[in-house]
Scaffold this motif. Structure first.
Motif, PDB file in Angstrom:
ATOM      1  N   VAL A 277       1.043  -0.456  -0.244  1.00 50.24           N
ATOM      2  CA  VAL A 277       0.075   0.527   0.163  1.00 50.24           C
ATOM      3  C   VAL A 277       0.426   1.088   0.260  1.00 50.24           C
ATOM      4  O   VAL A 277       0.178   2.302  -0.548  1.00 50.24           O
ATOM      5  N   ASP A 278       1.779   1.080   0.170  1.00 48.75           N
ATOM      6  CA  ASP A 278       2.988   1.874   0.956  1.00 48.75           C
ATOM      7  C   ASP A 278       3.603   3.050  -0.672  1.00 48.75           C
ATOM      8  O   ASP A 278       3.305   3.516  -0.429  1.00 48.75           O
ATOM      9  N   ARG A 284      -2.483   5.922  -4.538  1.00 44.52           N
ATOM     10  CA  ARG A 284      -3.401   5.573  -3.354  1.00 44.52           C
ATOM     11  C   ARG A 284      -4.980   6.148  -3.642  1.00 44.52           C
ATOM     12  O   ARG A 284      -5.942   5.578  -3.631  1.00 44.52           O
ATOM     13  N   VAL A 348     -10.485   2.227   3.646  1.00 45.25           N
ATOM     14  CA  VAL A 348      -8.789   2.530   3.802  1.00 45.25           C
ATOM     15  C   VAL A 348      -7.683   3.508   3.048  1.00 45.25           C
ATOM     16  O   VAL A 348      -6.402   3.550   3.789  1.00 45.25           O
ATOM     17  N   LEU A 349      -7.967   3.037   1.994  1.00 39.38           N
ATOM     18  CA  LEU A 349      -6.380   3.702   0.874  1.00 39.38           C
ATOM     19  C   LEU A 349      -6.930   5.364   1.103  1.00 39.38           C
ATOM     20  O   LEU A 349      -5.968   6.316   0.799  1.00 39.38           O
ATOM     21  N   TRP A 352      -5.450   5.998   4.027  1.00 43.26           N
ATOM     22  CA  TRP A 352      -3.949   5.726   4.466  1.00 43.26           C
ATOM     23  C   TRP A 352      -3.392   6.525   5.651  1.00 43.26           C
ATOM     24  O   TRP A 352      -2.799   5.685   6.301  1.00 43.26           O
ATOM     25  N   GLU A 353      -3.099   7.794   5.526  1.00 39.58           N
ATOM     26  CA  GLU A 353      -1.942   8.414   6.001  1.00 39.58           C
ATOM     27  C   GLU A 353      -2.490   8.505   7.334  1.00 39.58           C
ATOM     28  O   GLU A 353      -1.326   8.542   8.334  1.00 39.58           O
ATOM     29  N   ALA A 356      -1.920   4.741   8.530  1.00 41.31           N
ATOM     30  CA  ALA A 356      -0.773   3.773   8.805  1.00 41.31           C
ATOM     31  C   ALA A 356      -0.073   4.615   9.955  1.00 41.31           C
ATOM     32  O   ALA A 356       0.062   5.629  10.773  1.00 41.31           O
TER      33      ALA A 356
END
Length: 384
Positions: A277-278, A284, A348-349, A352-353, A356
């Motif tokens: 994902v990163d 993303r 979620v995408l 994400w930041e 995470a």
């Protein structure tokens, strides 16, 4: 006219006398290792023939013809007894042995001559040519051949030594000049001083002689008869030691030394610690929007299919008028489940930041599909 015939007679007489004085030297062995290039080997064989043609003291008996005459037991045996038998079978007073090895423009060789009457060694020369072209290898090897033939002298019959039977012939390591050899310089005391011209690869290798540095890459050292040990060192290369044996009648010579590289440690390979994902980085957001839109669409479709499940499939009327009903429960479940998964992944995408790296002590939100016998939906769980 009479003078012309006299001149021709003198010329032919000189030719036949010189041929009569030449002694036969049999080719006992000419060995080329597997790595030697075929063209280099052919040039070396030609250099052997040319060296004998240019030497009036020796006449060459071809190695193939000689070995065909020798008993198989004697053919590759170089003890005193074997050498004496080889002389009898080849009908020659002297013999020559050539060993040639190397590959990839790095070659070395050893040439030995023997007195086949008593099995003693007449002369030995070693040579090398590193990072040399084909013509230079041939020229350097020819120089070695000229040197060993010039140094090979048969003893008179009265002084021929008789070594014990079955005594192996010993050979001393020696270096061969890579150019036409010149004679050493005798001192006032009669001791011959020999100059050794040394060069190395790599060109910055440290040359050590008698525990003292005598040069880097190149050096010229004057020595007398005896064994002389040289040490060669260079960063990133293996240490090489060379023993040079100088005999009483030795000539000035050249020594080339190639230091092999050390086997280095394997190069470090950078391994990314980021997850899949990163690694999407800016993509993303795009994938998150696509997942969210399609997820909402599929959830809406699933809810519609769930709503019409069991309903008649015709407009108006009663069950008696419309015997067929919609059976869409399975499709509703699969569509809703897929849509929920896509919506969750998209959410979620997009977040994400923010999600995470969050710890249990921080505020966090988790979005997950929720499926039950009565329907499906999205569950939102969080710590606030």
């Amino acid at each position: 006219m009479k003078l012309k015939w006299i001149a021709l007679s003198i010329l032919f007489s000189t030719f036949f006398i010189s041929q009569a004085q030449a002694e036969d030297m049999a080719g006992l062995q000419v060995n080329f290792e597997t790595g030697v290039d075929a063209l280099v080997a052919a040039d070396a064989r030609q250099a052997i023939n040319d060296a004998f043609k240019g030497n009036s003291a020796w006449s060459y008996k071809d190695v193939d013809d000689t070995r065909a005459r020798l008993n198989p037991v004697v053919r590759d045996c170089f003890t005193v007894d074997c050498l004496k038998k080889a002389g009898q079978q080849a009908q020659a007073k002297a013999g020559i042995r050539v060993s040639f090895s190397g590959e990839a423009q790095i070659y070395d060789w050893t040439v030995e001559t023997f007195d086949l009457r008593d099995g003693s060694q007449l002369a030995i020369r070693k040579g090398a040519c590193e990072l040399c072209g084909r013509s230079e290898v041939s020229r350097t090897f020819r120089s070695t051949m000229d040197s060993v033939l010039s140094a090979s002298k048969l003893k008179s019959s009265g002084s021929t030594s008789k070594p014990p039977a079955n005594t192996p012939v010993t050979t001393k390591p020696d270096t061969t000049p890579t150019t036409t050899p010149s004679t050493g310089t005798p001192t006032d005391t009669g001791v011959r001083i020999v100059k050794i011209d040394i060069s190395t690869e790599p060109p910055d290798a440290v040359i050590t002689f008698r525990d003292a540095e005598v040069g880097r890459g190149r050096a010229t050292v004057e020595v007398g008869p005896g064994d002389h040990l040289f040490t060669f060192t260079a960063e990133g290369h293996r240490t090489v030691k060379e023993m040079v044996v100088v005999e009483g009648d030795a000539t000035n010579t050249a020594l080339r030394v190639h230091l092999p590289k050390k086997e280095g440690a394997p190069e470090a390979v950078e391994v990314s610690s980021r997850g899949p994902v990163d690694r999407l980085e800016e993509s993303r957001v795009v994938y998150g929007v696509i997942g969210t839109v399609f997820g909402l669409g599929l959830i809406g479709t699933g809810m519609y299919l769930g709503a019409i499940d069991g309903e008649p499939n015709c407009d108006g009327g009663t069950f008696s008028d419309c015997a067929e009903i919609y059976d869409t429960s399975t499709a509703a479940f699969l569509t809703t489940f897929t849509g929920t998964a896509l919506l969750t992944a998209g959410g979620v995408l997009l977040a994400w930041e923010a999600l995470a790296g969050s710890s249990s002590n921080e505020k966090s939100v988790q979005v997950a599909p929720s499926v039950s016998p009565d329907g499906a939906g999205i569950g939102i769980f969080g710590r606030f």
